[in-house]
Scaffold this active site. Structure first.
Site, PDB file in Angstrom:
ATOM      1  N   ASN A 114       4.893  17.988  60.923  1.00  0.00           N
ATOM      2  CA  ASN A 114       5.220  17.111  62.062  1.00  0.00           C
ATOM      3  C   ASN A 114       6.629  16.541  62.011  1.00  0.00           C
ATOM      4  O   ASN A 114       7.247  16.295  63.044  1.00  0.00           O
ATOM      5  CB  ASN A 114       4.196  15.982  62.183  1.00  0.00           C
ATOM      6  N   LYS A 137       8.046  22.805  48.955  1.00  0.00           N
ATOM      7  CA  LYS A 137       7.255  23.714  49.774  1.00  0.00           C
ATOM      8  C   LYS A 137       7.071  23.080  51.139  1.00  0.00           C
ATOM      9  O   LYS A 137       6.217  22.213  51.329  1.00  0.00           O
ATOM     10  CB  LYS A 137       5.877  24.015  49.169  1.00  0.00           C
ATOM     11  N   GLY A 189       0.509  14.647  53.894  1.00  0.00           N
ATOM     12  CA  GLY A 189      -0.378  15.486  54.686  1.00  0.00           C
ATOM     13  C   GLY A 189      -1.738  14.846  54.888  1.00  0.00           C
ATOM     14  O   GLY A 189      -1.860  13.609  54.900  1.00  0.00           O
ATOM     15  N   SER A 190      -2.747  15.665  55.003  1.00  0.00           N
ATOM     16  CA  SER A 190      -4.076  15.164  55.344  1.00  0.00           C
ATOM     17  C   SER A 190      -4.732  14.449  54.169  1.00  0.00           C
ATOM     18  O   SER A 190      -4.448  14.732  53.003  1.00  0.00           O
ATOM     19  CB  SER A 190      -4.978  16.328  55.786  1.00  0.00           C
ATOM     20  N   GLU A 211       1.120  10.395  50.613  1.00  0.00           N
ATOM     21  CA  GLU A 211       1.220   9.681  51.903  1.00  0.00           C
ATOM     22  C   GLU A 211       0.341  10.461  52.861  1.00  0.00           C
ATOM     23  O   GLU A 211       0.670  11.564  53.264  1.00  0.00           O
ATOM     24  CB  GLU A 211       2.678   9.618  52.371  1.00  0.00           C
ATOM     25  N   LEU A 212      -0.801   9.856  53.222  1.00  0.00           N
ATOM     26  CA  LEU A 212      -1.856  10.601  53.894  1.00  0.00           C
ATOM     27  C   LEU A 212      -2.055  10.130  55.335  1.00  0.00           C
ATOM     28  O   LEU A 212      -1.126   9.669  55.968  1.00  0.00           O
ATOM     29  CB  LEU A 212      -3.135  10.503  53.064  1.00  0.00           C
ATOM     30  N   CYS A 245       2.193   9.944  61.412  1.00  0.00           N
ATOM     31  CA  CYS A 245       1.161   9.285  60.605  1.00  0.00           C
ATOM     32  C   CYS A 245       1.058   7.794  60.920  1.00  0.00           C
ATOM     33  O   CYS A 245       0.006   7.191  60.742  1.00  0.00           O
ATOM     34  CB  CYS A 245       1.423   9.505  59.126  1.00  0.00           C
ATOM     35  N   GLU A 336      -8.703  10.355  62.569  1.00  0.00           N
ATOM     36  CA  GLU A 336      -7.304  10.406  62.984  1.00  0.00           C
ATOM     37  C   GLU A 336      -7.178  11.453  64.087  1.00  0.00           C
ATOM     38  O   GLU A 336      -7.665  12.572  63.957  1.00  0.00           O
ATOM     39  CB  GLU A 336      -6.420  10.783  61.798  1.00  0.00           C
ATOM     40  N   PHE A 338      -3.984  12.181  66.043  1.00  0.00           N
ATOM     41  CA  PHE A 338      -2.696  12.860  65.851  1.00  0.00           C
ATOM     42  C   PHE A 338      -2.235  13.567  67.123  1.00  0.00           C
ATOM     43  O   PHE A 338      -1.862  14.739  67.112  1.00  0.00           O
ATOM     44  CB  PHE A 338      -2.779  13.839  64.686  1.00  0.00           C
TER      45      PHE A 338
END
Length: 397
Positions: A114, A137, A189-190, A211-212, A245, A336, A338
């Site tokens: 994102n 990555k 990410g998730s 950081e989710l 997020c 969530e 999004f």
């Protein structure tokens, strides 16, 4: 094979000492070189970012500007926070105590789709400033932006083996997490994947930064500036098509002003649209799977509770939408989303408000709008949320 390729990159990073041997001031100077290279090549970078995400021009600018400001400020912070400093030796009056910050070694950074510019590059810059080598990555869905930054790094900074990129899906990220030669993992990410990474890293006590997901609330108290609250909800809920997020996904409005708020925000939403033209406020969704999830959240709701703007006819565009008082069991309340979707619910008192907010289990960020400092502080003290803005959105970021 991909496993041999990744193993080779990790081995090179593990052996390379050229970066960690630099002084802190020299590392800061090199990060500033990267920042200047990004400015010099900003037009090409913005075109790449826009082409692989479908972001609106303003969202592209915000992402670039945010990164440049971070790179500028983080070097100042590093010079203060990473320099050796003395400590009180306590009762041992004849002794000296001090702290020296040494790099961990090789940092593995796994970043999302994102924000393919800001999210990975802020993380790698911090790891590099601390003297670590970094393997990034990026999301396999948006790798081009990161590859362009790598090109700029090699051309304008050098130290090619200090910063490397590996491209691939989740199995490649798993190789980073599993490797004994990766000394710390930073993942954005998730929540589902974050838990798996945390579990794996716990086996060897490998440090991990996560950081989710978020289900960020915006709270509107009865004495709030209504116009500001409405505009802020729309900005924070629909920026980057809601694929952030810390997007505002839920708005909780005190019951005495609830009808006025709903009327004002509904009028605004109906005038907005999603599409590729410059006069359309909402850009493209980036991931088709995420687009499908947002549509599912909307489809579960009674049409009488849905207010939306317009959208071009394309599977990757979703009209800006608000849902009025969704059922407690609805996915839009408990998951969530999004996307460009905001739910609005009323509350009578603090206890009801806190109960509704904490039900989801998320607590990444939030906002409170109001004038009564005492009342705001009472809510603040009981909110289980990491970052909170007062009469604003995103400023904690």
């Amino acid at each position: 094979s991909s496993s041999m390729y990744v193993a080779d990159i990790i081995a090179k990073a593990k052996q390379y000492k050229g970066w960690s041997s630099l002084s802190l001031n020299k590392r800061c100077s090199n990060i500033n070189k990267l920042r200047k290279a990004i400015v010099k090549n900003k037009d090409e970078l913005q075109n790449i970012l826009k082409s692989e995400t479908g972001k609106k021009d303003f969202d592209v600018f915000v992402e670039l500007f945010g990164l440049l400001e971070h790179l500028k400020e983080i070097t100042k912070i590093a010079k203060k926070s990473l320099k050796p400093n003395s400590r009180n030796a306590g009762t041992m009056k004849s002794k000296k105590a001090y702290v020296i910050y040494n790099p961990l070694g090789v940092a593995g950074v796994i970043s999302p789709w994102n924000y393919p510019l800001t999210t990975p590059i802020t993380s790698i810059s911090e790891a590099l400033l601390a003297g670590n080598n970094v393997i990034l990555k990026p999301s396999e869905h948006t790798p081009l932006t990161a590859l362009f930054i790598k090109k700029l790094w090699d051309e304008f900074v050098g130290y090619e083996d200090a910063f490397n990129i590996i491209i691939g899906a989740g199995d490649v990220g798993q190789m980073l997490v599993n490797s004994k030669d990766i000394d710390i993992i930073c993942f954005t990410g998730s929540t589902k994947v974050g838990k798996l990474i945390a579990e794996k890293c716990s086996e060897t006590l490998k440090p991990v930064i996560l950081e989710l997901g978020g289900k960020d609330p915006l709270i509107v108290l009865k004495d709030a500036n209504l116009k500001r609250a409405v505009e802020s909800a729309l900005f924070a809920g629909y920026s980057n098509a809601g694929q952030t997020c810390i997007s505002v996904e839920e708005v909780f409005v005190e019951d005495v002003i609830y009808d006025r708020f709903v009327k004002d925000i509904s009028s605004k939403v109906r005038s907005m649209s999603a599409g590729y033209k410059d006069d359309m406020e909402i850009g493209s969704m980036i991931m088709e799977s995420n687009c499908k999830k947002v549509r599912e959240h909307i489809s579960e709701i009674d049409q009488n509770k849905i207010i939306s703007g317009k959208s071009i006819s394309h599977k990757m565009y979703i009209a800006p939408t608000i849902i009025i008082e969704p059922p407690e069991e609805a996915r839009v309340v408990n998951e969530e989303t999004f996307g460009p979707l905001i739910s609005i619910r009323s509350f009578k008192d603090k206890d009801e408000l806190l109960s509704k907010i904490h039900e989801t289990g998320y607590g990444l960020a939030g906002s409170i709008f109001g004038k009564d400092k005492k009342g705001i502080n009472e809510i603040l003290n009981e909110l289980k949320i990491g970052n909170i803005s007062i009469n604003d959105v995103f400023t904690h970021y």
